[in-house]
Design a protein around this motif. Sequence first.
Motif, mmCIF file in Angstrom:
data_model
loop_
_atom_site.group_PDB
_atom_site.id
_atom_site.type_symbol
_atom_site.label_atom_id
_atom_site.label_comp_id
_atom_site.label_asym_id
_atom_site.label_seq_id
_atom_site.Cartn_x
_atom_site.Cartn_y
_atom_site.Cartn_z
ATOM 1 N N HIS A 82 -59.705 37.755 83.645
ATOM 2 C CA HIS A 82 -58.595 37.776 82.688
ATOM 3 C C HIS A 82 -58.774 38.875 81.643
ATOM 4 N N GLN B 176 -54.088 36.566 92.358
ATOM 5 C CA GLN B 176 -53.894 35.677 91.210
ATOM 6 C C GLN B 176 -55.229 35.216 90.643
ATOM 7 N N LYS C 71 -55.336 29.708 85.846
ATOM 8 C CA LYS C 71 -54.748 29.616 84.512
ATOM 9 C C LYS C 71 -55.194 28.317 83.855
ATOM 10 N N ASP D 95 -50.752 26.220 80.731
ATOM 11 C CA ASP D 95 -50.008 27.479 80.827
ATOM 12 C C ASP D 95 -49.080 27.401 82.031
ATOM 13 N N ASN E 163 -45.731 31.968 85.137
ATOM 14 C CA ASN E 163 -46.074 32.508 86.447
ATOM 15 C C ASN E 163 -46.292 34.002 86.301
ATOM 16 N N TYR E 164 -47.478 34.460 86.619
ATOM 17 C CA TYR E 164 -47.852 35.845 86.396
ATOM 18 C C TYR E 164 -47.917 36.629 87.694
ATOM 19 N N TRP F 163 -48.828 31.992 75.223
ATOM 20 C CA TRP F 163 -49.607 31.587 76.400
ATOM 21 C C TRP F 163 -50.153 32.798 77.135
ATOM 22 N N THR G 275 -54.119 33.360 77.701
ATOM 23 C CA THR G 275 -54.695 33.420 79.040
ATOM 24 C C THR G 275 -55.335 34.782 79.320
#
Length: 136
Positions: A10, A38, A41, A45, A48-49, A80, A84
Amino acid sequence: MNIDTEPRSHAEYTVGWVCALPKEQIAATAMLDQEHNQLPKPPNDSNNYTLGSIGEHNVVIARLPKGQYGTHAATNFAVWMVSTFPNIKVGLMVGIGGGIPPKVRLGDVVVGTPVGKLPGVVQWDLGKANAGGSFE
């Protein structure tokens, strides 16, 4: 676009890119040179990243959940994201600019710059555009 499967953390992501609409997120993702796998998380949180890179910059892209809009939703969303991905240094809100004055054209880049006591960014939904282009 290729997918880079190199393990990342991260802390390696320094650019946060927020979109309001699905078509904006699709365009943002298309800008990535590489997409990354991905990362886990925190349980609370719900964002959706999409993770990837543009040049040497690791980028986090996310879109506000459907039906959520406005400053309150965007603030929670950004909190958030930064929680994160704690090393985000640059935050971008990139979109179609639906409320931008007509003198700004497609492809223009608009950057808010503070001047004196003015913040450089105006929240347009707290007023109205009048005939002739003035804003109240």
